[in-house]
Structures are given as C-alpha cells and as structure tokens.
Design an enzyme around this catalytic site. Structure first.
Site, PDB file in Angstrom:
ATOM      1  CG  ASP A  61      -2.226  -0.684   0.869  1.00 32.53           C
ATOM      2  OD1 ASP A  61      -2.203  -1.921   0.738  1.00 32.53           O
ATOM      3  OD2 ASP A  61      -3.244   0.019   0.682  1.00 32.53           O
ATOM      4  CG  ASN A  96       0.521  -5.620   1.670  1.00 28.70           C
ATOM      5  OD1 ASN A  96      -0.197  -4.981   0.897  1.00 28.70           O
ATOM      6  ND2 ASN A  96       0.510  -6.939   1.676  1.00 28.70           N
TER       7      ASN A  96
END
Ligand code: MRU
Length: 340
Positions: free
Chosen positions: A232, A242
C-alpha cells in the site's frame, strides 16, 4: 482484461467487492462524494485500484464544479479533492493519483471533462501495463515447480487489471513454473478467501486456502518457496505497509528460509518518507473483527484491536519488483537508483 473499474457512458462503475463472491454487483458512481464513500466503504479496495478510482473521481469533481461555476471550476476543486484524499489513509496511490490529475488542470481550456477523463484513462491503462511488466519480471525469480503463498488480494480486483502479486503468479503459472498456489484467507475482511480465490478460479488457476495462522506450519513442512505480496505504501528505505499479517509472514519466511517478494508499481512508492516510522496505518471499525456478515460472532462486550495494515521492514524483503525493474535486498540507495 478484467477490471473492477469501468468508465461507461459518462459514468463510473465499480464492482462491489463487499458482495463477492456471492454476487457480482456493479455500483454506479455519479459524484465525487459517492466516489469517496465507495473507497472508504471498500466497495473498491487495493492501493492501485483506489488510485485509479480517485482519478475518475477527479473527473466527476471537475464536472460538478464546472456545472456550478464554469468560469471558476478550478477554485472550487480543492475542497472536494481534500475530502477524496482522506477516503483511506494508507494507500499512497490515492494521493498520487489526485496529484497527477491536478498537474493537468492548468492546461485545460473550456470544459475540463474530456482532457481529465483522458488522463484518468491513461492512469488506468498504465497500471495494467505496469502489472504485466511486473508479472514477467517477478516470474523470472521463481524456480521450476514453485510453491507460492499470497496474502490479501493483490490481483485484478486490487488494480486496474491483472494484479501485482497475482500478476507474478499469473505470469509464473502461464509459464508452467508454479505447481501450487496458496492463499491466506486474510482475516478480518477475507480478501484472500473471498476475492483472491474468486479471481484465480475465474481464470482457471487452482488455489488452496489456509487460515492465516496455518502459514507457519506450511513453511515448517517445507511446502513453500516464495511468499508474494503487494503493498500500500513503500518508504524510501524499502519499508512496506501492506495488509495486516504481512509482517508476520515476512518474519516467518526469514526464519524458515522462504523467499519474500513485494510487487508494487512506482505509484506505491512514497519517497517523501525516509522509513516506515511515519507511515499512516489505518485502523478500522472493530465490527469488522467482531461480526461476520452483520452477525456478531464474538462474545458480547469484547473489545477489539483492528489495525488493517502493518509494517514490514526492508531487511525482511528478498525482492522488490516494480515496472522499473527488480531490486534484490532493497535499501535506500537501490530504491533511489531505480525509482526516483
Ligand atoms: O484493505 P485493502 O483490501 O485495501 O488492502 C489491500 C492490500 O493490502 C493489498 O495487498 C495492497 O493494496 C496491494 S494491491 C495490489
């Protein structure tokens, strides 16, 4: 190429990922406010897909502002875009896409929609191409008969199409290099069980689901070669935010001698952050943990701790794959050389 995001006849349409795999429902999005809400509510999720959706959200915002003040549409935009940027905090692709769209405002003459739509569609297409490139690059790292595990959903559903981690798995499988695909169910939102399994099976790739807590045993039994995940947000030194559980997998992988790969496009790198220390890691409503399909499963009165992302230090990552190339044992210098 399957995409969970479609622009059709002047309207944004999103595949409602909250309903999968039971129902394939497409939601029509007509305003930037609806777009922000869809991102917050996880109708659409996954960092690149959030960014692409936001790019189309900017088109909707410009349409709304132009309808209200044709001469001064640019001045009305920042308030709407601030709200859009806050829809979810961790995926940096959201702000990246809004900023990219904003760089095109100055050149617009007349109605902004055609020029901004073309830009949003370019962001969408570029993401698909990046995924295909990363798929090919990541697959080169896999041995023959590879046994791989993925976490969350970093596939077509999380991107413009094809996927990041699942792009590598798709590419490796097409080359005959993968013998076994495992997917964590990914509590509490079940991205693995609901979404990864749905899209792999839809494309004819066999998948074996496991409870998140079973990954340790899989590694202990020597049944895994690579863990492959998306991201992310990636800091300048290679620290990765993440889906919650990624950090645990990376620790387990290192202990058991299993390789760990992070696959993410340039738009997921946040070089303004020296490390992961200042990364915004989203916490969501505890009901996601305490309930399942609106039914409470936890004992009444239990409190909750529901961080939905964690931080994996760069030192635990063996390979980082972007469309710019592969970085082995990522660190600040290697990332600067390839990404900046
Ligand atoms: O909460 P989600 O489902 O948006 O989280 C998604 C992930 O953590 C993905 O692994 C990440 O965004 C990469 S998607 C290519």
């Amino acid at each position: 190429m399957f995409s969970p995001i479609i622009w059709r006849a002047g309207q944004l349409q999103l595949l409602d990922q909250r309903q999968l795999p039971k129902q394939e429902t497409w939601l029509a999005i007509d305003t930037v406010q609806q777009c922000s809400q869809a991102i917050s509510d996880m109708v659409v999720r996954g960092a690149p897909a959030i960014g692409i959706t936001a790019a189309y959200g900017v088109v909707l915002a410009a349409r709304q502002c132009y309808a209200q003040h044709a001469e001064h549409w640019r001045e009305a935009m920042p308030a709407l875009l601030r709200q859009l940027a806050q829809a979810r905090p961790t995926a940096v692709n959201l702000c990246w896409a809004i900023n990219t769209m904003q760089t095109h405002f100055a050149a617009v003459i007349g109605h902004p929609e055609p020029a901004l739509l073309a830009q949003a569609q370019r962001i969408h297409q570029d993401d698909i191409h990046a995924n295909q490139t990363m798929g090919a690059l990541g697959a080169q790292l896999l041995p023959q008969q590879a046994k791989v595990l993925t976490h969350c959903n970093a596939g077509a559903l999380a991107t413009g199409g094809y996927g990041t981690a699942l792009g590598v798995i798709r590419s490796g499988f097409a080359q005959g290099k993968i013998s076994q695909i495992y997917a964590d169910e990914t509590r509490p939102w079940w991205q693995g069980a609901r979404l990864t399994a749905w899209e792999l099976l839809r494309d004819g790739l066999p998948v074996t689901l496991l409870a998140d807590s079973a990954a340790a045993m899989l590694m202990q039994q020597g049944k895994l070669d690579w863990v492959i995940v998306g991201a992310d947000r990636i800091a300048a030194n290679g620290d990765v935010a993440n889906k919650i559980g990624t950090y645990g997998l990376a620790v387990l992988a290192r202990y058991h001698g299993v390789k760990f790969m992070v696959v993410a496009p340039r738009s997921t790198f946040d070089l303004s952050l020296a490390s992961g220390a200042a990364m915004p890691l989203e916490q969501r409503d505890g009901r996601e943990l305490l309930c399942f399909q609106n039914q409470t499963v936890a004992a009444q009165g239990a409190d909750s701790f529901n961080p939905v992302f964690d931080l994996t230090p760069a030192a635990l990552i063996d390979a980082m794959v972007s469309e710019r190339g592969v970085i082995l044992q990522p660190d600040a210098a290697k990332i600067a050389a390839i990404i900046s």
